[in-house]
Design a protein around this motif. Structure first.
Motif, short mmCIF file in Angstrom:
data_model
loop_
_atom_site.label_atom_id
_atom_site.label_comp_id
_atom_site.label_asym_id
_atom_site.label_seq_id
_atom_site.Cartn_x
_atom_site.Cartn_y
_atom_site.Cartn_z
N ARG A 251 50.03 44.35 28.62
CA ARG A 251 49.36 45.58 29.03
C ARG A 251 47.87 45.34 29.26
O ARG A 251 47.28 45.88 30.18
CB ARG A 251 49.52 46.62 27.93
N ARG B 20 47.28 55.30 25.40
CA ARG B 20 47.78 54.81 24.11
C ARG B 20 46.72 54.02 23.41
O ARG B 20 46.34 53.00 23.83
CB ARG B 20 49.01 53.91 24.36
N PRO C 170 54.12 43.09 24.40
CA PRO C 170 53.84 44.39 25.03
C PRO C 170 52.35 44.71 25.07
O PRO C 170 51.85 45.23 26.07
CB PRO C 170 54.58 45.38 24.11
N GLN C 171 51.63 44.37 24.01
CA GLN C 171 50.19 44.66 24.00
C GLN C 171 49.42 43.68 24.87
O GLN C 171 48.52 44.07 25.62
CB GLN C 171 49.65 44.58 22.58
N ILE D 216 55.94 43.33 19.52
CA ILE D 216 54.59 43.69 19.12
C ILE D 216 53.52 42.96 19.94
O ILE D 216 52.60 43.59 20.45
CB ILE D 216 54.40 43.42 17.62
#
Lengths: 405, 256
Positions: free
Chosen positions: A328, A405, A324-325, A321
């Protein structure tokens, strides 16, 4: 103003009418008196610089210094009779890249066009540099490898089994990385080639790639350490980051050459290349850590709370969680640092490693090419630029992939 | 329990939640001043009170998102401690829905719901997806399964958040002001989902300002003020005949 961009967006291959062109010029370049002045000034600069450069490149420059030394620039003093191993490495890299790319997204005509363009470029380069028949053969063979692996990728994607095989792709990358290192260094059946003979672009790309791959996980760990609730871990991370960020890279590289042998037990000897990679990695990791920390801090605490409330452990929360965010969010900054790292490898020429910049210095020091700095350094700049721009493009593509996204 | 619509709490069963003398400080400021709370299985408890009264903090201590300095909390027979293993075990039994939804924006709706069952409960992927689709149908947004949270309205996002919590098959659901961040026209769709959840017999603790909803769904209403429970009563008593002066003041404020 309207019709022109629309046409460009639709990619219609029609020429804008003379009227439209004139309108565009009026609106964008000649709208006010100072705009007109600015346009004239810019035109003058372009003609002056561009004209001078072209005149120099065609009439004055002696490109022989580059064509004669192309092998030196690319692979340095790597033994000629072992060069086939580097060609194999190149072929392997091209094959793996086109295969992975082909499996990750559908293969389209424009990709084929791009591969063909690169291939033509490579052959032109080989011809211009008066390459021998063997090199031409290799270039042709690698072009075939590219076509073959992309077709193979397309074929694989259509197989029912592929979704279950695709997760193994990273393993393939790991194996080919090991294979590449073995091909370059030798041993286990191949003639060993000492690292002192790995020079030029070969060394630059190798050092940059290894430093990037090694510094990334280290940087992420340092960022997490700095955000940790354990005081010792946090203190050590902060101390490390602030210490390294306060030192000049060249100093770290010098220290890596001198200090590592003193710190390590005598039975372990790192050669100059490994010490240089260690120095670059340790330096880059500290900066990466701060970038990644920025990404971590940009996430609302609600993400942590939601994950905890669902019963996720801290490692799972981070891996699924948070990271990855966070990563990015900082792709552009991370790639920017990797580009910087790639160019920082030029400093290795000062601590005695003959990479791209080092080889350029030794070429211009040869008596028969005395004073031919401009030609050599221009080509040098072009090579650096091609690689950095490539990374920049890759970054943009990554961002684009996640943008919806 | 004969009729789901008539499901009420059964005080003869051992309590699902026991909280005794919960005290908590932020620095020198005491937010919770010795709160006692017992919740029976299938009971729906609504916490009301002015902002800063400690109701959100209380609900967040019940699944360990906030630590308490004093007192005991026992959830379904397991005492809540700072041991991460205990905490994770308790959290698997306690679902939570937040004011700000807190969906994972980088994952699709379906992935949001299946992530915890797959990674925490070790459910096979296909089983988790099947379960997730059932839940999405239950909250009425099956057609949004492949979208990302950013593409949904607030009400839809909150319903996904409820489905995500339910996917872990919790015994207790905590709702921390679930409709406070929503536009008025979306509040009803979320309350409808919560109502049907209450009717199915879920044990629920809800922090909300929705008086009509509280009156209809709650078995018991707690009024909190200044870190203490001021009054607890059935909705009927609380809204028509509150015993405490503070409750009357509060009701006068929110009912205008």
């Amino acid at each position: 103003m309207e019709p022109l961009p629309l046409k460009q967006k639709l990619n219609l291959p029609s020429l804008p009418s003379l009227r439209a062109t004139w309108q565009w010029l009026r609106q964008n370049l000649l709208s006010t008196w100072y705009n007109i002045l600015l346009t004239i000034f810019c035109l003058w600069v372009i003609v002056w610089v561009g004209g001078g450069l072209t005149h120099w490149a065609i009439a004055l420059a002696q490109w022989q210094v580059v064509t004669d030394n192309l092998r030196l620039i690319l692979v340095g003093r790597y033994p000629v009779e072992q060069l086939w191993r580097l060609w194999l490495v190149l072929g392997l890299m091209v094959g793996v890249k086109t295969f992975s790319w082909g499996t990750l997204q559908s293969w389209q005509r424009k990709h084929l066009l791009r591969v063909a363009l690169v291939g033509v470029g490579a052959i032109l380069l080989a011809l211009v540099s008066q390459a021998d028949g063997t090199s031409l053969g290799w270039v042709g063979a690698i072009a075939l490898v590219a076509l073959g692996s992309s077709s193979l990728a397309t074929w694989c994607r259509q197989q029912a089994l592929w979704p279950r095989l695709q997760p193994w792709l990273p393993l393939g990358w790991l194996v080919s990385a090991g294979l590449i290192l073995w091909l370059i260094s030798g041993g286990a059946g191949l003639t060993p080639v000492s690292t002192t003979f790995w020079n030029g672009l070969l060394l630059t790309v190798l050092v940059a790639t290894l430093s990037i791959v090694l510094s990334f996980p280290l940087g992420v760990l340092l960022a997490l350490g700095r955000r940790s609730s354990l005081p010792i871990l946090r203190g050590l991370s902060i101390g490390y980051i602030e210490l390294v960020r306060g030192l000049p890279l060249i100093g770290i590289l010098f220290m890596a050459q001198v200090m590592f042998p003193l710190l390590l037990p005598p039975q372990i000897t790192l050669d100059a290349l490994a010490r240089a990679i260690a120095g670059l990695t340790l330096f880059s990791a500290a900066y990466l850590a701060e970038t990644v920390r920025g990404g971590l801090q940009s996430l609302p605490t609600g993400q942590w709370e939601a994950a905890k409330a669902l019963g996720f452990s801290t490692p799972l929360t981070l891996g699924l969680i948070i990271l990855p965010q966070a990563l990015r969010a900082v792709i552009p900054a991370i790639v920017g640092q990797f580009i910087g790292l790639f160019k920082d490898t030029a400093l290795l020429s000062i601590v005695g490693l003959v990479e791209l910049t080092g080889i350029a210095r030794s070429i211009t020091a040869q008596p028969e090419y005395l004073g031919r700095y401009a030609e050599v350094y221009l080509v040098l700049g072009l090579i650096y630029w091609v690689f950095c721009y490539g990374m920049s493009l890759a970054s943009r593509r990554l961002e684009h992939r996640f943008s919806d996204r | 329990m004969t009729d789901l619509l008539e499901a009420t709490s059964d005080p003869t069963l051992p309590p699902m939640i026991t909280a005794h003398n919960i005290q908590k400080w932020y620095g020198s400021f005491q937010v919770l001043k010795g709160v006692d709370l017992e919740v029976s299985p299938q009971e729906v408890v609504v916490l009301m009170g002015p902002s800063g009264s400690g109701k959100s903090t209380l609900i967040r201590t019940l699944n360990g998102l906030e630590t308490h300095e004093q007192g005991r909390i026992v959830i379904d027979g397991v005492e809540l401690t700072q041991n991460p293993k205990h905490l994770e075990a308790v959290r698997r039994e306690v679902g939570m829905v937040f004011q700000q939804f807190n969906l994972f924006p980088h994952l699709t709706v379906l992935q949001n719901i299946t992530l915890a069952p797959i990674w925490v409960k070790r459910l096979p992927k296909l089983a988790a997806q099947e379960k997730a689709l059932q839940l999405l149908e239950r909250v009425g947004i099956l057609e949004q399964a492949q979208k990302y949270p950013g593409q949904l309205s607030g009400g839809q996002q909150q319903r996904v958040a409820i489905a995500r919590a339910l996917a872990m098959e919790p015994k207790i659901m905590l709702f921390d002001e679930p409709t406070s961040a929503l536009d008025p026209e979306m509040i009803k769709e979320v309350l409808d989902v919560m109502r049907s959840l209450a009717e199915s017999g879920m044990t629920m603790i809800i922090v909300t300002h929705e008086v009509g909803f509280a009156r209809e769904v709650a078995h018991r209403i707690l009024l909190m003020d200044g870190g203490q429970v001021v009054e607890q009563a059935t909705p009927e008593e609380f809204f028509t005949n509150p015993k405490e002066e503070r409750s009357r003041q509060f009701l006068a404020q929110i009912l205008g």
